[in-house]
Design a protein around this motif. Structure first.
Motif, PDB file in Angstrom:
ATOM      1  N   ARG A 125      50.542  89.388 -77.339  1.00 32.14           N
ATOM      2  CA  ARG A 125      51.864  88.923 -76.907  1.00 32.14           C
ATOM      3  C   ARG A 125      52.981  89.560 -77.730  1.00 32.14           C
ATOM      4  N   ALA A 126      52.748  89.780 -79.027  1.00 38.11           N
ATOM      5  CA  ALA A 126      53.791  90.410 -79.855  1.00 38.11           C
ATOM      6  C   ALA A 126      54.093  91.818 -79.335  1.00 38.11           C
ATOM      7  N   ALA A 150      59.319  92.810 -82.620  1.00 42.99           N
ATOM      8  CA  ALA A 150      59.252  91.512 -81.919  1.00 42.99           C
ATOM      9  C   ALA A 150      58.179  90.654 -82.576  1.00 42.99           C
ATOM     10  N   SER A 151      58.411  89.342 -82.583  1.00 39.34           N
ATOM     11  CA  SER A 151      57.451  88.418 -83.213  1.00 39.34           C
ATOM     12  C   SER A 151      57.022  87.337 -82.243  1.00 39.34           C
ATOM     13  N   THR A 152      55.874  86.754 -82.516  1.00 41.67           N
ATOM     14  CA  THR A 152      55.404  85.612 -81.720  1.00 41.67           C
ATOM     15  C   THR A 152      54.385  84.824 -82.535  1.00 41.67           C
ATOM     16  N   LEU A 169      52.369 102.037 -83.966  1.00 45.90           N
ATOM     17  CA  LEU A 169      52.590 100.583 -84.058  1.00 45.90           C
ATOM     18  C   LEU A 169      52.264 100.093 -85.462  1.00 45.90           C
ATOM     19  N   LYS A 170      53.055  99.118 -85.919  1.00 47.39           N
ATOM     20  CA  LYS A 170      52.741  98.437 -87.176  1.00 47.39           C
ATOM     21  C   LYS A 170      52.676  96.950 -86.842  1.00 47.39           C
ATOM     22  N   ILE A 171      51.489  96.346 -87.050  1.00 46.32           N
ATOM     23  CA  ILE A 171      51.303  94.930 -86.724  1.00 46.32           C
ATOM     24  C   ILE A 171      51.099  94.165 -88.029  1.00 46.32           C
ATOM     25  N   THR A 215      52.606  86.714 -85.664  1.00 48.39           N
ATOM     26  CA  THR A 215      52.465  88.172 -85.658  1.00 48.39           C
ATOM     27  C   THR A 215      53.783  88.868 -85.332  1.00 48.39           C
ATOM     28  N   THR A 216      54.088  89.892 -86.111  1.00 48.69           N
ATOM     29  CA  THR A 216      55.241  90.752 -85.823  1.00 48.69           C
ATOM     30  C   THR A 216      54.708  92.135 -85.474  1.00 48.69           C
ATOM     31  N   ALA A 217      55.162  92.647 -84.332  1.00 47.22           N
ATOM     32  CA  ALA A 217      54.781  94.009 -83.938  1.00 47.22           C
ATOM     33  C   ALA A 217      56.035  94.864 -84.009  1.00 47.22           C
TER      34      ALA A 217
END
Ligand code: DP6
Length: 357
Positions: free
Chosen positions: A132-133, A7-9, A106-108, A49-51
């Protein structure tokens, strides 16, 4: 192929007009006073940011900022990961068919659309986007208020970047920090002609980080107690009224006085902290000259924990304020023509601007 969830934000930068400076609880990142900021336009300054998470990822969590690997083992980042994982875990416990995302590494991956080195409130947008991501990735039903409580633990000012427009951070009273959250004073559409000009006086990394600077101020400054107990509470009310009434003169005056008060407590810290430099002081003089020429306050400066100035003004005064600074300083490539135009300043150019003002 192993499953990958993603997911991205994006989250914007915010610049405080009533400054947060001082922690009453460093572990939970609870402040000694409330604060208030203006959210900058995302076309100018934001973090994307993409998580993602996957059972196939190597066992530890990772964070890449502008292509370089960051340490995620610090207490602040860990607190955000822990809180978000706990919320996800409660969804998984309630619904056995929900994928067990909370147990995956997790990969951020984060990118700022502005020079991180310029010291422009990057931790605020950074932690807001990170929180938020991951909340989006975990499909948490959390409100911006709830996410602000989590982002606050990453970096205090980050809690204000979960909302747009004019945003307060209520210091709260609860020992567990549950009521130390951000709230929207007014959306950007309430006062849409507000503009911010960013003057990069130095791209160098700050000498004294906000975190350690404010701890030393709380421990040593004699001015600090009255700022936290009397000055800021009064100004929070004045500032909220100024925003509600769209009263730029009141907004500008309180903004400048609060910046001055914050930097006075820095100077009153032992050993003293000098965030402003000669270029910063020249920018203050230019703003004073602009306001004197206009016969009222049409421009307001504010400085965070560094020498760069943010100048607030209304669009109707674009020529008188940004025009004057830009004419003297030249436009920075790629940033021209957008809301919140940024220009790069150096001492000579500011001296010239001052002479022409
Ligand atoms: C001067 O939010 O960076 O910009 O909570 O220790 O991460 P930590 O501090 P940080 O401090 C910001 C200080 C400020 C004022 C403000 O943004 O309100």
């Amino acid at each position: 192929m192993a499953e990958i969830h993603r997911a991205s934000t994006t989250a914007p930068v915010n610049i405080a007009v009533i400054k947060y400076w001082g922690k009453r609880d460093p572990k939970l990142n609870l402040p000694t006073n409330s604060s208030l900021s203006v959210t900058l336009s995302q076309s100018d300054l934001r973090t994307h940011t993409t998580a993602s998470c996957s059972p196939a990822y190597p066992s530890s969590d990772t964070l890449l900022l502008n292509g370089s690997s960051q340490d995620v083992t610090g207490a602040r980042t860990q607190a955000c990961f822990r809180e978000l994982r706990a919320l996800r875990k409660s969804i998984e416990d309630a619904d056995s068919s929900a994928p067990k995302l909370s147990s995956y590494p997790l990969k951020i991956v984060s990118e700022n659309n502005f020079p991180t080195a310029a010291g422009l409130a990057s931790s605020a947008a950074g932690f807001a986007a990170l929180v938020r991501a991951i909340a989006n990735l975990y499909e948490l039903p959390a409100s911006p208020t709830e996410l602000s409580r989590i982002a606050r633990q990453g970096s205090g000012s980050a809690c204000r970047s979960l909302f747009g427009g004019y945003v307060g951070w209520e210091q709260g009273a609860a020992a567990d920090g549950s009521d130390s959250v951000a709230f929207q004073v007014a959306p950007a559409s309430h006062w849409p002609d507000m503009r911010a000009l960013i003057l990069v006086a130095s791209a160098a990394k700050k000498d004294v980080s906000s975190t350690s600077g404010m701890q030393t101020t709380v421990a040593t400054s004699s001015l600090f107690a009255s700022r936290a107990a009397e000055t800021v509470p009064r100004r929070m009310k004045e500032m909220q009224n100024a925003v509600q009434d769209k009263d730029f003169e009141a907004f500008g005056k309180v903004t400048m006085m609060d910046s001055n008060s914050f930097h006075a407590t820095c100077l009153d810290t032992y050993p003293p902290i000098f965030y402003l430099n000669d270029t910063s002081r020249a920018a203050i003089k230019v703003v004073e000259a602009i306001n004197t020429a206009a016969g009222k306050i049409i421009a307001a400066y504010t400085f965070d924990a560094g020498p760069n100035a943010v100048i607030y003004y209304l669009e109707e005064n674009e020529k008188k304020v940004a025009g004057l600074f830009k004419a003297a300083l030249g436009e920075k490539d790629g940033w021209a023509g957008q809301r919140g135009d940024a220009v790069e300043a150096n001492g000579d150019a500011l001296e010239k601007a001052k002479a022409e003002a």
